[in-house]
Design a protein around this motif. Structure first.
Motif, PDB file in Angstrom:
ATOM      1  N   VAL A   4       0.621  -1.478  -0.502  1.00 53.74           N
ATOM      2  CA  VAL A   4      -0.109   0.070   0.676  1.00 53.74           C
ATOM      3  C   VAL A   4       1.295   1.408  -0.260  1.00 53.74           C
ATOM      4  N   THR A   5       1.020   2.516  -1.148  1.00 53.66           N
ATOM      5  CA  THR A   5       1.872   3.128  -0.879  1.00 53.66           C
ATOM      6  C   THR A   5       0.435   4.863  -1.041  1.00 53.66           C
ATOM      7  N   GLN A   6       1.468   5.231  -0.300  1.00 53.88           N
ATOM      8  CA  GLN A   6       0.869   6.811  -0.061  1.00 53.88           C
ATOM      9  C   GLN A   6       1.763   7.744  -0.395  1.00 53.88           C
ATOM     10  N   SER A   7       1.583   8.048  -1.758  1.00 48.38           N
ATOM     11  CA  SER A   7       2.710   9.100  -2.151  1.00 48.38           C
ATOM     12  C   SER A   7       2.630  10.826  -1.431  1.00 48.38           C
ATOM     13  N   GLN A   8       1.743  11.216  -0.498  1.00 47.21           N
ATOM     14  CA  GLN A   8       1.710  12.516  -0.101  1.00 47.21           C
ATOM     15  C   GLN A   8       1.953  12.216   1.969  1.00 47.21           C
ATOM     16  N   PRO A   9       3.119  11.956   1.941  1.00 49.03           N
ATOM     17  CA  PRO A   9       3.213  12.358   3.724  1.00 49.03           C
ATOM     18  C   PRO A   9       2.278  13.786   4.676  1.00 49.03           C
ATOM     19  N   GLU A  10       2.510  14.305   3.425  1.00 47.07           N
ATOM     20  CA  GLU A  10       1.831  15.408   4.316  1.00 47.07           C
ATOM     21  C   GLU A  10       0.911  16.730   3.972  1.00 47.07           C
ATOM     22  N   MET A  11      -0.195  16.947   4.083  1.00 49.88           N
ATOM     23  CA  MET A  11      -1.454  17.586   3.254  1.00 49.88           C
ATOM     24  C   MET A  11      -1.773  18.683   3.933  1.00 49.88           C
ATOM     25  N   SER A  12      -2.660  20.041   3.574  1.00 51.28           N
ATOM     26  CA  SER A  12      -3.143  20.563   4.846  1.00 51.28           C
ATOM     27  C   SER A  12      -4.805  21.082   3.623  1.00 51.28           C
ATOM     28  N   VAL A  13      -5.007  21.658   4.283  1.00 50.73           N
ATOM     29  CA  VAL A  13      -5.896  22.173   3.627  1.00 50.73           C
ATOM     30  C   VAL A  13      -6.970  23.446   5.006  1.00 50.73           C
ATOM     31  N   GLN A  14      -7.317  23.985   4.276  1.00 53.25           N
ATOM     32  CA  GLN A  14      -8.233  25.294   5.008  1.00 53.25           C
ATOM     33  C   GLN A  14      -9.240  24.559   5.696  1.00 53.25           C
ATOM     34  N   GLU A  15     -10.109  25.179   6.277  1.00 52.52           N
ATOM     35  CA  GLU A  15     -11.305  24.359   7.829  1.00 52.52           C
ATOM     36  C   GLU A  15     -12.593  24.896   5.867  1.00 52.52           C
ATOM     37  N   ALA A  16     -13.128  24.043   6.009  1.00 52.29           N
ATOM     38  CA  ALA A  16     -14.537  23.819   5.537  1.00 52.29           C
ATOM     39  C   ALA A  16     -14.290  23.679   4.182  1.00 52.29           C
ATOM     40  N   GLU A  17     -12.573  23.833   3.506  1.00 58.39           N
ATOM     41  CA  GLU A  17     -12.039  23.245   1.896  1.00 58.39           C
ATOM     42  C   GLU A  17     -12.388  21.793   2.438  1.00 58.39           C
ATOM     43  N   THR A  18     -12.245  21.410   0.592  1.00 55.89           N
ATOM     44  CA  THR A  18     -12.215  20.015   0.399  1.00 55.89           C
ATOM     45  C   THR A  18     -10.376  19.241   0.503  1.00 55.89           C
ATOM     46  N   VAL A  19     -10.705  18.445   0.818  1.00 49.89           N
ATOM     47  CA  VAL A  19      -9.031  17.598   0.681  1.00 49.89           C
ATOM     48  C   VAL A  19      -8.881  16.820   0.443  1.00 49.89           C
ATOM     49  N   THR A  20      -8.206  15.840  -1.287  1.00 51.18           N
ATOM     50  CA  THR A  20      -7.758  14.756  -1.395  1.00 51.18           C
ATOM     51  C   THR A  20      -6.376  13.632  -0.484  1.00 51.18           C
ATOM     52  N   LEU A  21      -7.200  12.831  -0.656  1.00 53.69           N
ATOM     53  CA  LEU A  21      -5.523  12.111   0.516  1.00 53.69           C
ATOM     54  C   LEU A  21      -5.649  11.073  -0.667  1.00 53.69           C
ATOM     55  N   SER A  22      -4.833  10.626  -1.262  1.00 50.06           N
ATOM     56  CA  SER A  22      -3.638   9.518  -2.113  1.00 50.06           C
ATOM     57  C   SER A  22      -3.811   7.966  -1.834  1.00 50.06           C
ATOM     58  N   CYS A  23      -4.045   7.248  -2.255  1.00 47.77           N
ATOM     59  CA  CYS A  23      -3.539   5.402  -1.972  1.00 47.77           C
ATOM     60  C   CYS A  23      -3.373   5.305  -3.328  1.00 47.77           C
ATOM     61  N   THR A  24      -2.461   4.765  -3.524  1.00 43.37           N
ATOM     62  CA  THR A  24      -2.678   3.100  -4.420  1.00 43.37           C
ATOM     63  C   THR A  24      -1.822   1.772  -3.707  1.00 43.37           C
ATOM     64  N   TYR A  25      -2.668   0.581  -4.250  1.00 44.57           N
ATOM     65  CA  TYR A  25      -2.167  -1.038  -3.635  1.00 44.57           C
ATOM     66  C   TYR A  25      -1.327  -1.462  -5.221  1.00 44.57           C
ATOM     67  N   ASP A  26      -0.832  -2.444  -4.196  1.00 45.90           N
ATOM     68  CA  ASP A  26      -0.972  -3.654  -5.634  1.00 45.90           C
ATOM     69  C   ASP A  26      -1.450  -5.011  -4.764  1.00 45.90           C
ATOM     70  N   THR A  27      -2.231  -5.752  -5.475  1.00 48.80           N
ATOM     71  CA  THR A  27      -2.484  -7.594  -5.439  1.00 48.80           C
ATOM     72  C   THR A  27      -2.562  -7.977  -6.432  1.00 48.80           C
ATOM     73  N   SER A  28      -2.085  -9.224  -6.703  1.00 48.66           N
ATOM     74  CA  SER A  28      -2.843 -10.054  -7.177  1.00 48.66           C
ATOM     75  C   SER A  28      -4.791 -10.814  -7.147  1.00 48.66           C
ATOM     76  N   GLU A  29      -5.576 -10.367  -5.800  1.00 54.21           N
ATOM     77  CA  GLU A  29      -6.403 -10.803  -5.535  1.00 54.21           C
ATOM     78  C   GLU A  29      -7.575 -10.521  -6.038  1.00 54.21           C
ATOM     79  N   SER A  30      -8.783 -10.869  -6.350  1.00 59.04           N
ATOM     80  CA  SER A  30      -9.715  -9.843  -6.873  1.00 59.04           C
ATOM     81  C   SER A  30     -10.910  -9.120  -5.687  1.00 59.04           C
TER      82      SER A  30
END
Lengths: 116, 113
Positions: A4-30
């Motif tokens: 599991v990879t999270q490429s953003q060690p840090e993120m910041s957002v202003q109160e009331a705003e929207t933020v998106t955190l990223s994640c990718t993963y590797d698996t051969s299972e369905s």
């Protein structure tokens, strides 16, 4: 091996705003499950949202929603109307299906800061 | 409702000393139990899991061991601590039929000096 990879060690957002955190993963299972956990300064891990891989519909929990792209093996977390209490470390996690053991594989986390 | 307890909350131990961390769960029967370690700046690493009394499986070879003497009690031990054992230790439980959804305890901060 599942990773599991999270490429953003840090993120910041202003109160009331929207933020998106990223994640990718590797698996051969369905068949598997994906999670976002929140770890506030108290260090206790809190489950934020869960997504089953067999479901096409993206999970939502109040202000939290995910964008699950199975083919791309991407699982991002969107926080809408950010609040000061959302400030925490966020971990993406993967659990393989077809097992009673519930192994969870975690990313390294993204530290979210919310500015007033 | 279910609750999970861990103690102690913090612990400072010298290298070479023994270790015993305890985790108990209330309000459920026959849970799956897990021990995780979180090193500084990293995610959680699964150390041990248990599906029943006396049934322990290890994920990572190390000088730690785990035991489950009672249905809702999970203990993490070491005979001789190493500096590398420092970290934040979290216990978690899950219902066996919903194994993928885990609930975590408050954790123990261990510092080995």
């Amino acid at each position: 091996a599942q990773t599991v990879t999270q490429s953003q060690p840090e993120m910041s957002v202003q109160e009331a705003e929207t933020v998106t955190l990223s994640c990718t993963y590797d698996t051969s299972e369905s068949d598997y499950y994906l999670f976002w956990y929140k770890q506030p300064p108290s260090r206790q891990m809190i489950l934020v949202i869960r997504q089953e891989a067999y479901k096409q519909q993206n999970a939502t929990e109040n202000r939290f929603s995910v964008n699950f792209q199975k083919a791309a093996k991407s699982f991002s977390l969107k926080i809408s109307d950010s609040q000061l209490g959302d400030a925490a470390m966020y971990f993406c996690a993967y659990s393989p299906g077809g097992s009673t053991l519930g192994r969870l594989y975690f990313g390294r986390g993204t530290q979210l800061t919310v500015w007033p | 409702s279910q609750t999970i307890h861990q103690w102690p909350a913090t612990l400072v131990q010298p290298v070479g000393s023994p270790l015993s961390l305890e985790c108990t769960v209330e309000g459920t029967s026959n849970p799956n139990l897990y021990w995780y370690r979180q090193a500084a700046g990293r995610g959680l690493q699964l150390l041990f899991y248990s599906v029943g009394i006396g049934q322990i499986s290890s994920e990572v070879p190390q000088n730690l061991s785990a035991s489950r003497p009672q249905d809702r009690q999970f203990i993490l031990s070491s005979k001789k601590l190493l500096l590398s054992d420092s970290g934040f230790y979290l216990c978690a439980w899950s219902v066996q039929t919903v194994h993928y959804e885990q609930y975590f305890g408050p954790g123990t901060r261990l510092t080995v000096t």
